[in-house]
Design a protein around this motif. Structure first.
Motif, short mmCIF file in Angstrom:
data_model
loop_
_atom_site.label_atom_id
_atom_site.label_comp_id
_atom_site.label_asym_id
_atom_site.label_seq_id
_atom_site.Cartn_x
_atom_site.Cartn_y
_atom_site.Cartn_z
N THR A 127 32.31 -52.27 -16.36
CA THR A 127 32.72 -50.91 -16.00
C THR A 127 31.91 -50.34 -14.84
OG1 THR A 127 31.14 -49.99 -17.57
CG2 THR A 127 33.39 -50.34 -18.36
N GLY A 128 30.80 -50.99 -14.49
CA GLY A 128 29.95 -50.45 -13.43
C GLY A 128 28.85 -49.53 -13.96
N ASP A 129 28.84 -49.27 -15.27
CA ASP A 129 27.79 -48.43 -15.84
C ASP A 129 26.42 -49.09 -15.73
OD1 ASP A 129 29.47 -46.41 -16.44
OD2 ASP A 129 29.63 -46.84 -18.58
N ALA A 137 25.01 -49.65 -13.21
CA ALA A 137 24.30 -48.90 -12.17
C ALA A 137 23.27 -47.97 -12.81
CB ALA A 137 25.30 -48.09 -11.35
N VAL A 138 23.64 -47.37 -13.93
CA VAL A 138 22.73 -46.44 -14.61
C VAL A 138 21.50 -47.19 -15.15
CG1 VAL A 138 22.51 -44.85 -16.55
CG2 VAL A 138 24.59 -44.85 -15.18
N GLU A 145 28.41 -55.43 -7.17
CA GLU A 145 29.28 -54.54 -6.41
C GLU A 145 29.77 -53.46 -7.36
OE1 GLU A 145 32.36 -56.64 -4.37
OE2 GLU A 145 30.90 -57.44 -2.96
N VAL A 146 29.28 -52.26 -7.18
CA VAL A 146 29.78 -51.16 -7.98
C VAL A 146 30.45 -50.21 -7.02
CG1 VAL A 146 29.21 -49.29 -9.54
CG2 VAL A 146 27.88 -51.39 -9.59
N GLN A 147 31.76 -50.26 -7.02
CA GLN A 147 32.46 -49.40 -6.09
C GLN A 147 33.07 -48.23 -6.84
OE1 GLN A 147 35.02 -51.62 -3.32
NE2 GLN A 147 34.12 -53.44 -4.21
N GLY A 165 32.67 -44.07 -7.64
CA GLY A 165 31.92 -43.30 -8.65
C GLY A 165 30.51 -43.74 -8.76
N ARG A 198 26.97 -51.50 4.37
CA ARG A 198 27.25 -52.23 3.15
C ARG A 198 28.73 -52.65 3.14
NH1 ARG A 198 25.63 -54.61 -2.07
NH2 ARG A 198 27.66 -55.47 -2.50
N PHE A 203 31.80 -54.73 1.04
CA PHE A 203 32.24 -55.22 -0.26
C PHE A 203 33.31 -56.28 -0.04
CE2 PHE A 203 31.03 -50.87 -1.82
CZ PHE A 203 30.02 -51.31 -2.65
N SER A 218 29.05 -42.56 -2.56
CA SER A 218 28.40 -43.13 -3.74
C SER A 218 27.69 -44.43 -3.42
CB SER A 218 29.43 -43.37 -4.84
OG SER A 218 29.93 -42.15 -5.29
N ILE A 244 20.03 -49.56 -6.43
CA ILE A 244 21.00 -50.23 -7.30
C ILE A 244 21.76 -51.29 -6.52
CG2 ILE A 244 23.09 -49.90 -8.66
CD1 ILE A 244 22.06 -47.00 -9.13
N LEU A 245 22.17 -50.94 -5.31
CA LEU A 245 22.89 -51.89 -4.47
C LEU A 245 22.00 -52.35 -3.33
CD1 LEU A 245 26.45 -50.28 -4.12
CD2 LEU A 245 25.77 -52.18 -5.58
N GLN A 289 30.35 -39.45 -13.01
CA GLN A 289 31.36 -40.24 -13.71
C GLN A 289 30.77 -41.20 -14.72
OE1 GLN A 289 34.50 -39.85 -12.14
NE2 GLN A 289 34.21 -40.11 -9.97
N ARG A 290 29.45 -41.32 -14.72
CA ARG A 290 28.83 -42.29 -15.63
C ARG A 290 27.78 -41.58 -16.45
NH1 ARG A 290 30.82 -46.84 -13.79
NH2 ARG A 290 31.23 -47.02 -11.57
#
Lengths: 264, 322
Positions: free
Chosen positions: A87-89, A91-92, A260-262, A264, B11, B13, B58, B67-68, B99-100
């Motif tokens: 889900t990309g969470d 990142a947190v 890769e978290v695209q 949000g 960056r 992707f 973002s 993070i990235l 969103q997270r």
């Protein structure tokens, strides 16, 4: 101390699911009866040595392994990490001043240890009520067994964690998870004790960490393996644990480069 | 020393797409999300980082936080390389991704703060004091014992902000913090952030789609479009550059000829002049002043004020620079 807090948090997290615990226990007991009757019937019919198992030690093997089944992550090795990568969470998780592994491992350990209370202890009680007393005498099996169980809970989590980290590359890991679940459960000795495997399969199992997730703690806790052999079991478990720790760290480092978290 | 230093940051992707007509083949395509960004943010600044969806906001934030990993170019956050020093940096920055969630959804809210305090290795007395402060200011007291999954969106966003600020970070990054919130909740959150910054001198970096957030919280605006910096300056400067006008729409008691109000532009009339649209520059006059002038000319039944939206601002900025 931070680590202890995380273990406790995992413990409490698992304690939120009381009804699920009852359901899990019921399942464990039903399958315990089935496994016990099949294996005891096989033992009775056997003319060979049956790897040194007696009725008692076989009952201990069945019911202790059923008791550990909720705590070790084996049959359905899904982890929060896998879901979070998808889900990309994740990142947190990388926003926290701890390694990805530490943040999850300690809580997983807490969850596993909690599970022993509502699912582990009652399963053993049900077992002794139905097939008779099978627990070992003396203190050593319990002390060494406790260490072995902790190593197994942590080790089995680490195995699943490493599979989940493959998600950095695969994204969808359900197939891999299912394969891992089947192979790990079989080689861990859930269906048939590892010592009853044919020689070549036992050799294969020994090349994997899986027996250390279930067969080893059951052996130590049931007093089937004692003294120096028990210590050797613990050492093997610790060795695999260390190896998987290194692998998990390596995968996390490589995975982050690939992350890769695209959106949000 | 700058809190954030970004230099020619890029960056890419990889997007894999099916090839039409070939069921098994997939084609990999590189998409550049951030394309040569350069900017710095000084200590104590409040910067609004705005742009349309997919502009690379973002992604930039995730590179600032470690993070990235950037494809090329450099980022330094709080004087460190965020990828190398991720864990050390995490103690010094607080990030909210609208969103997270960074809370543990199946545990009571209070436990998330215990866990975060443990993860950040906060001294217990300090953690308690800070938590009490945040609970009071963000009004979390009523639902500390509620499992996170049962919080309303407004409650959860306030809880998220508290979670990001628990360790008293020197840089706070908020990615769409007011998304989905009602007017009142937005207002409360903004007030809190203004107060927090005023009392601690926290550096604030905010991405948003809401011009209201930017207006009330930020002194400086960075506009990013297609991964590139399109504007860097004050908000009033931005309004002046692209004429980010608000539009006052008035419904009048009876039809009137197009209103001529100083400081506004008459955009159009409907129903023979019963409804009229007047554009004005919010940095020069106010909706109230315009309304007062309208009322001298005609009886007003109803009114509404339309805010310029970010997409509109960016579009105008972009068409201007060509």
């Amino acid at each position: 101390m931070g680590t202890w807090q995380l273990v406790r948090a995992g413990f409490r997290q698992q304690s939120q699911y009381r009804l699920a615990m009852v359901a899990g226990l019921a399942t464990n007991c039903v399958f315990g009866f089935i496994r016990a009757s099949v294996l005891l019937a096989a033992l009775d019919a056997s003319t060979g040595a049956f790897a040194g198992y007696t009725r008692e030690s076989l009952a201990a093997y069945v019911w202790i392994s059923q008791a550990l089944l909720g705590a070790v992550l084996l049959m359905v090795p899904t982890t929060a990490v896998g879901e979070r990568i998808k889900t990309g969470d994740i990142a947190v998780d990388f926003l926290r001043p701890v390694s990805l592994l530490a943040g999850h491992l300690w809580m997983a350990l807490g969850r596993g240890l909690f599970t022993l209370l509502p699912r582990g202890v009652p399963a053993v009680v049900v077992g002794t009520l139905t097939v008779g007393w099978f627990l070992p005498g003396g203190v050593a099996p319990y002390l060494l067994g406790a260490v072995s169980v902790v190593l197994a809970v942590a080790g089995s989590y680490l195995g699943a964690h490493c599979v989940a980290l493959a998600g950095f590359w695969l994204v969808e890991t359900r197939g891999l998870n299912a394969l891992y679940g089947i192979v790990a459960t079989f080689l861990a000795g859930l269906f048939v004790p590892v010592d009853l495997f044919p020689g070549w399969l036992r050799g294969l199992a020994a090349l994997t960490p899986f027996p250390t997730f279930l067969q080893y703690p059951v052996d130590v806790l049931s007093g089937r393996v004692v003294g120096l052999d028990a210590w050797s079991h613990l050492a093997t478990q610790a060795g695999w644990l260390l190896g998987m720790l290194l692998l998990a760290q390596l995968l996390a480092t490589l995975g982050r480069r690939h992350l890769e978290v695209q959106g949000g | 020393m700058s809190v954030v230093e970004v230099d020619r940051l890029v960056r890419d992707f990889t997007v894999r797409e099916p090839v039409p007509g070939r069921r098994l083949r997939r084609r990999a395509r590189q998409v550049r999300a951030v394309d040569g960004l350069t900017f710095t943010v000084g200590p104590g600044e409040a910067v609004g980082y705005i742009g349309a969806n997919g502009a690379g906001k973002s992604t930039t934030i995730k590179m600032l936080a470690g993070i990235l990993v950037p494809t090329s170019g450099t980022v330094r956050t709080c004087g460190t390389d965020p990828v190398r020093a991720r864990r050390r940096l995490a103690r010094r920055i607080g990030v909210v991704f609208g969103q997270r969630s960074q809370l543990w959804w199946d545990l009571p809210l209070a436990e998330s703060y215990d866990i975060l305090a443990a993860i950040h290795r906060l001294e217990p007395a300090r953690a308690r004091r800070r938590r009490a402060e945040l609970v009071e200011e963000l009004e979390l007291g009523g639902f500390l014992a509620t499992p996170v999954r049962q919080l309303s969106l407004g409650q959860r966003m306030r809880a998220e902000v508290a979670a990001a600020l628990l360790h008293e970070p020197e840089l706070v990054v908020l990615d769409e913090p007011t998304i989905g919130l009602d007017v009142l909740s937005k207002q409360r959150l903004r007030e809190f952030l203004v107060h927090e910054r005023g009392s601690r001198g926290t550096t604030l970096l905010l991405t948003t789609h809401d011009m209201g957030d930017v207006e009330r919280l930020c002194e400086r605006v960075l506009v990013v479009d297609h991964g590139r910096l399109a504007y860097d300056g004050s908000l009033s400067g931005l309004a002046a550059t692209v004429a980010a006008e608000r539009v006052l729409v008035v419904d009048l008691a009876e039809p009137v000829a197009p209103l001529q109000v100083p400081g506004t532009r008459h955009l159009g009339s409907e129903g023979d002049g019963v409804r009229q649209h007047l554009a004005f520059d919010p940095t020069r006059t106010t909706a109230a002043a315009v309304l007062a002038q309208v009322q001298r000319a005609a009886e007003v039944r109803d009114l509404s004020v339309a805010e310029p939206d970010i997409e509109d601002v960016v579009r105008r900025l972009w068409s201007r620079s060509r």
